[in-house]
Design a protein around this motif. Structure first.
Motif, short mmCIF file in Angstrom:
data_model
loop_
_atom_site.label_atom_id
_atom_site.label_comp_id
_atom_site.label_asym_id
_atom_site.label_seq_id
_atom_site.Cartn_x
_atom_site.Cartn_y
_atom_site.Cartn_z
N HIS A 178 8.54 41.27 44.34
CA HIS A 178 8.78 41.25 45.79
C HIS A 178 8.01 42.36 46.47
CE1 HIS A 178 11.52 44.35 44.67
NE2 HIS A 178 12.42 43.54 44.18
N CYS B 160 20.48 46.44 47.23
CA CYS B 160 20.12 45.80 45.97
C CYS B 160 20.22 46.84 44.85
CB CYS B 160 18.72 45.20 46.01
SG CYS B 160 18.26 44.45 44.43
N CYS C 296 19.28 46.46 41.92
CA CYS C 296 18.17 46.33 40.98
C CYS C 296 16.94 47.07 41.50
CB CYS C 296 17.87 44.85 40.76
SG CYS C 296 16.56 44.56 39.58
N CYS D 171 15.42 39.73 43.50
CA CYS D 171 15.95 40.17 42.21
C CYS D 171 16.99 39.18 41.66
CB CYS D 171 16.59 41.55 42.36
SG CYS D 171 15.38 42.84 42.66
#
Ligand SMILES: [Zn+2]
Ligand SMILES: [Zn+2]
Ligand SMILES: [Zn+2]
Length: 159
Positions: free
Chosen positions: A8, A115, A117, A157
Motif C-alpha cells: 500500500h 492499523c 500492522c 493489510c
C-alpha cells in the motif's frame, strides 16, 4: 512502527506549499485563540504534518533541531501539549504518540482507525460525540477531550 509486507501507499505527509499553507492556517488559529505560534510549537507541528502519521515524542526530539541536533525533551513535550490543547494535533494514548489533526478548525472529539500492522492512522468523525456530551452535562462533568481509538487492520493489510 515496523514496515509491514503488505502493498500500500506510504503515509501521506505534507510538503512544499501544502505544508506552508497548513502552517499558515495553524498560525492564524493561534492568533485567534490569543496564543502565540512560537518557534518550537511551529516546528513540532511541521514535523507532524510532514510525517502524516503518528509520531512518538522521542522520535520528534531526535529530528527537532533544524541544524540536525536533538532538542531538549521538555521543549518538545510542551510544544506537543500546546498543539493538542488547541486541536492542531491529537494525542493517541494507545500508541503513546501524537498526530496532526486532519479535520481542520473546530474543537472536536476525535476518532482514529489505527492499523496494527502498518501503523497507518486515519482520522474519522466520531460516532455521536453529542451523546457523550449530553451524558456528561447531566452529572456536571466537564469534558476536556474525547478520543476514540479503533485498533485493527487497514484495507491493504486486511486483504
Ligand atoms: Zn482532529
Ligand atoms: Zn495497514
Ligand atoms: Zn500490513
Amino acid at each position: 512502527m515496523a514496515e509491514c509486507e503488505h502493498d500500500h501507499d506510504g503515509p501521506e505527509g505534507l510538503s512544499g506549499h501544502h505544508l506552508s499553507h497548513a502552517l499558515h492556517d495553524a498560525e492564524d488559529r493561534c492568533v485567534r485563540a490569543g496564543e502565540r505560534m512560537t518557534q518550537p510549537r511551529r516546528r513540532a507541528l511541521e514535523l507532524l504534518l510532514e510525517a502524516g502519521k503518528p509520531m512518538k515524542a522521542y522520535d520528534l526530539i531526535e529530528i527537532f533541531g533544524e541544524d540536525g541536533r536533538p532538542a531538549k525533551p521538555p521543549t518538545v513535550y510542551r510544544a506537543l501539549d500546546f498543539l493538542a490543547k488547541l486541536g492542531l494535533a491529537h494525542r493517541i494514548e494507545s500508541l503513546n504518540a501524537y498526530v496532526a489533526c486532519e479535520m481542520g478548525e473546530r474543537n472536536h472529539a476525535a476518532a482514529f482507525l489505527i492499523c496494527d500492522c502498518c501503523g497507518a492512522t486515519e482520522e474519522v468523525e466520531p460516532f455521536a460525540p453529542e451523546k457523550v456530551q449530553a451524558a456528561a452535562s447531566k452529572s456536571g462533568y466537564i469534558i476536556e477531550a474525547v478520543t476514540v481509538e479503533a485498533h485493527g487492520r487497514c484495507g491493504a493489510c486486511a486483504s
